[in-house]
Design a protein around this motif. Structure first.
Motif, mmCIF file in Angstrom:
data_model
loop_
_atom_site.group_PDB
_atom_site.id
_atom_site.type_symbol
_atom_site.label_atom_id
_atom_site.label_comp_id
_atom_site.label_asym_id
_atom_site.label_seq_id
_atom_site.Cartn_x
_atom_site.Cartn_y
_atom_site.Cartn_z
ATOM 1 N N LEU A 62 25.214 55.819 28.037
ATOM 2 C CA LEU A 62 25.023 54.402 27.716
ATOM 3 C C LEU A 62 26.353 53.697 27.505
ATOM 4 O O LEU A 62 26.514 52.525 27.881
ATOM 5 N N THR A 63 27.306 54.393 26.908
ATOM 6 C CA THR A 63 28.629 53.793 26.715
ATOM 7 C C THR A 63 29.270 53.472 28.051
ATOM 8 O O THR A 63 29.829 52.377 28.260
ATOM 9 N N MET A 64 29.186 54.424 28.985
ATOM 10 C CA MET A 64 29.748 54.178 30.314
ATOM 11 C C MET A 64 28.963 53.106 31.049
ATOM 12 O O MET A 64 29.540 52.304 31.810
ATOM 13 N N MET A 65 27.649 53.032 30.817
ATOM 14 C CA MET A 65 26.853 52.006 31.470
ATOM 15 C C MET A 65 27.207 50.626 30.938
ATOM 16 O O MET A 65 27.220 49.639 31.690
ATOM 17 N N THR A 95 29.348 45.346 32.061
ATOM 18 C CA THR A 95 29.905 44.272 31.225
ATOM 19 C C THR A 95 29.732 42.907 31.881
ATOM 20 O O THR A 95 29.344 41.919 31.227
ATOM 21 N N ARG A 96 29.998 42.827 33.180
ATOM 22 C CA ARG A 96 29.856 41.560 33.897
ATOM 23 C C ARG A 96 28.399 41.096 33.870
ATOM 24 O O ARG A 96 28.108 39.919 33.623
ATOM 25 N N ASP A 97 27.435 42.034 34.101
ATOM 26 C CA ASP A 97 26.021 41.675 34.088
ATOM 27 C C ASP A 97 25.592 41.189 32.712
ATOM 28 O O ASP A 97 24.813 40.233 32.588
ATOM 29 N N ILE A 98 26.110 41.853 31.679
ATOM 30 C CA ILE A 98 25.771 41.456 30.307
ATOM 31 C C ILE A 98 26.269 40.041 30.029
ATOM 32 O O ILE A 98 25.568 39.213 29.446
ATOM 33 N N ALA A 99 27.506 39.774 30.499
ATOM 34 C CA ALA A 99 28.080 38.446 30.282
ATOM 35 C C ALA A 99 27.269 37.367 30.998
ATOM 36 O O ALA A 99 27.035 36.278 30.455
ATOM 37 N N VAL A 100 26.816 37.681 32.223
ATOM 38 C CA VAL A 100 26.008 36.717 32.961
ATOM 39 C C VAL A 100 24.690 36.464 32.234
ATOM 40 O O VAL A 100 24.241 35.319 32.094
ATOM 41 N N LEU A 101 24.059 37.526 31.753
ATOM 42 C CA LEU A 101 22.802 37.357 31.023
ATOM 43 C C LEU A 101 22.996 36.497 29.775
ATOM 44 O O LEU A 101 22.188 35.605 29.491
ATOM 45 N N MET A 102 24.080 36.774 29.058
ATOM 46 C CA MET A 102 24.317 36.023 27.822
ATOM 47 C C MET A 102 24.662 34.566 28.120
ATOM 48 O O MET A 102 24.334 33.667 27.338
ATOM 49 N N SER A 103 25.298 34.312 29.275
ATOM 50 C CA SER A 103 25.614 32.934 29.640
ATOM 51 C C SER A 103 24.358 32.144 30.007
ATOM 52 O O SER A 103 24.337 30.921 29.940
ATOM 53 N N PRO A 123 26.406 52.340 21.483
ATOM 54 C CA PRO A 123 26.569 51.613 22.763
ATOM 55 C C PRO A 123 25.792 50.308 22.816
ATOM 56 O O PRO A 123 26.267 49.323 23.392
ATOM 57 N N SER A 124 24.600 50.263 22.215
ATOM 58 C CA SER A 124 23.843 49.004 22.227
ATOM 59 C C SER A 124 24.528 47.956 21.372
ATOM 60 O O SER A 124 24.542 46.759 21.713
ATOM 61 N N GLN A 174 29.400 53.627 40.086
ATOM 62 C CA GLN A 174 30.020 54.828 39.532
ATOM 63 C C GLN A 174 28.967 55.944 39.491
ATOM 64 O O GLN A 174 28.056 55.927 38.663
ATOM 65 N N ALA A 175 29.110 56.896 40.412
ATOM 66 C CA ALA A 175 28.109 57.972 40.501
ATOM 67 C C ALA A 175 28.081 58.823 39.243
ATOM 68 O O ALA A 175 27.037 59.386 38.882
ATOM 69 N N VAL A 176 29.206 58.895 38.528
ATOM 70 C CA VAL A 176 29.274 59.752 37.350
ATOM 71 C C VAL A 176 28.301 59.286 36.265
ATOM 72 O O VAL A 176 27.753 60.096 35.516
ATOM 73 N N VAL A 177 28.057 57.971 36.183
ATOM 74 C CA VAL A 177 27.115 57.458 35.190
ATOM 75 C C VAL A 177 25.709 57.964 35.486
ATOM 76 O O VAL A 177 24.971 58.392 34.597
ATOM 77 N N GLY A 178 25.315 57.923 36.756
ATOM 78 C CA GLY A 178 24.003 58.429 37.144
ATOM 79 C C GLY A 178 23.872 59.915 36.885
ATOM 80 O O GLY A 178 22.815 60.397 36.448
#
Length: 429
Positions: free
Chosen positions: A314-317, A322-330, A413-414, A18-22
């Motif tokens: 940060l909210t948009m990030m 979300t998928r990356d966060i879930a993988v890290l937490m797993s 966001p955190s 998503q270019a808008v986040v950058g």
């Protein structure tokens, strides 16, 4: 902590789907930098105004002035002056006679404040006579400089008595000279409101003076209205033989002028009062202080807007990752560590923006102070250029405010990232 920092830095460098986040992240950095730079420049200007005004005021005038409470002038002033020079913390003292006059040259005229002085004494308490840019103030020296004040015909000529047959000299400010169209060597007419009583009534007293010098202090109030005469000439003009209106003092610590002033009052005795440079300019410095506070509050809103951008980015990030966060937490990464990742990311954005803002703000402030490319109307602002005086303390305060506001913006966001449930996030992957 190095793990959280590594992930946060990687997220900032990584290309996003998503270019808008950058774009919002870049805008956040630019916003923080713009806010910090604006604050640094604004504080540098207010500090510069305060510094320059104070330096010119204190340099151009005395630290403490002693006058009579009744306003009837100081008679028998020589022994009093000699005694007060011995007051502790008094560096120098000089007699003076002030008076409001009308100064004219041809069809041009203007009001002014003349001061009768003894130059060698006046130069020890103020710098105006040392800022002569055309001509010289040497003409204000007493006619018989070798004779001391007090006794004898020559002494009366120097310090208040006697009559000088030559055209007496006058030193005026540059702005006054320009408004009158006067140059060194020209004659001007000085009219005193303290006239002479004649059968036809009260007639204003006037006398012709020759412009011996033109001074430029850079402070409009003085350059446009101040003029200097020999003390003897001023006493003759105001019909006040051997009388002065003020004794001016220079002290060793200008910030203790009020305390030294009280000591001078005690030494002078009953019927005298003092005023100091802080009392005379209290409203000016109070207004500058209020302006500094208001400017800081208003421009700090720019940093708040930038912090809002950080919150949005940060909210948009978090939504994107979300998928990356879930993988890290797993893999066993705790919610606290996830929270730190996004706190660290917001901190990185804030630090980068703050550093860029400090560099930009101090760079522009240095250029403005060094080259003085922003001119001002001296009649309005009292100085003819916009001064810049950046301070290290300002950088500390601004950086602390910027980082603090930005960290507050990362809390939501955190926290949202730390609450991601791996099973829910990966259910449809």
């Amino acid at each position: 902590m190095r793990f959280e920092f590594f992930i946060a830095a990687r997220y900032l460098r990584a290309k996003r789907r998503q270019a808008v986040v950058g774009v919002i992240t870049a805008i956040s950095v630019i916003g923080v930098a713009a806010g910090v730079a604006s604050l640094i420049i604004a504080l540098a200007i207010t500090n510069g105004m305060r510094r320059d005004l104070q330096e010119r005021l204190v340099g151009s005038t005395s630290h403490v002035d002693l006058m009579r409470v009744a306003g009837d002038g100081i008679r028998d002033w020589r022994p009093l002056l000699a005694r007060l020079r011995g007051v502790p913390h008094v560096v120098a003292a000089a007699p003076g006679l002030y008076g409001q006059v009308l100064i004219s040259k041809g069809a041009r005229s203007g009001g002014g404040l003349v001061k009768g002085v003894i130059p060698k004494d006046e130069k020890t308490v103020g710098d105006l006579l040392q800022s002569v840019v055309q001509g010289s103030a040497a003409a204000l020296e007493p006619v018989a400089a070798a004779a001391p004040c007090g006794g004898g015909t020559s002494a009366r000529n120097d310090c208040g008595g006697g009559v000088s047959r030559e055209i007496p000299p006058i030193v005026i400010g540059q702005d006054m000279a320009e408004s009158l169209g006067a140059k060194v060597g020209d004659g001007v007419l000085v009219t005193s409101p303290q006239g002479e009583l004649t059968p036809l009534g009260l007639v204003p007293k006037y006398e012709r003076f020759q412009v011996a010098g033109i001074f430029k202090s850079g402070f409009y109030q003085y350059d446009s209205s101040y003029a200097f005469l020999r003390l003897a000439d001023a006493q003759r003009l105001f019909s006040e033989p051997d009388l002065i209106s003020v004794i001016s003092f220079k002290v060793d610590d200008l910030y203790h002028a009020d305390r030294v002033g009280r000591a001078i009052e005690d030494a002078a005795g009953k019927g005298f009062q003092t005023t100091n440079w802080m009392e005379q300019n209290r409203e000016l410095f109070r207004a500058l202080k209020l302006e500094q506070v208001v400017t800081f509050i208003v421009l700090a809103l720019i940093v708040c807007v930038a912090a809002l951008n950080i919150l949005i980015a940060l909210t948009m990030m978090v939504m994107e990752k979300t998928r990356d966060i879930a993988v890290l937490m797993s893999f066993g990464v705790s919610g606290t560590q996830v929270r730190r990742i996004f706190l660290m990311q917001g901190l990185l954005i804030s630090v980068i923006g703050t550093v860029l803002g400090l560099i930009l703000g101090y760079g522009l402030s240095w250029l403005g102070g060094h080259y003085r490319f922003i001119r001002l109307d001296a009649a309005v602002y009292s100085i003819d250029y916009l001064p810049f005086a950046p301070r290290v303390l300002d950088a500390v305060i601004v950086a602390a405010v910027s980082l603090g506001v930005s960290l507050i913006a990362t809390i939501y966001p955190s926290g949202s990232a730390a609450k991601v449930l791996p099973a829910e996030a990966l259910r449809y992957e």
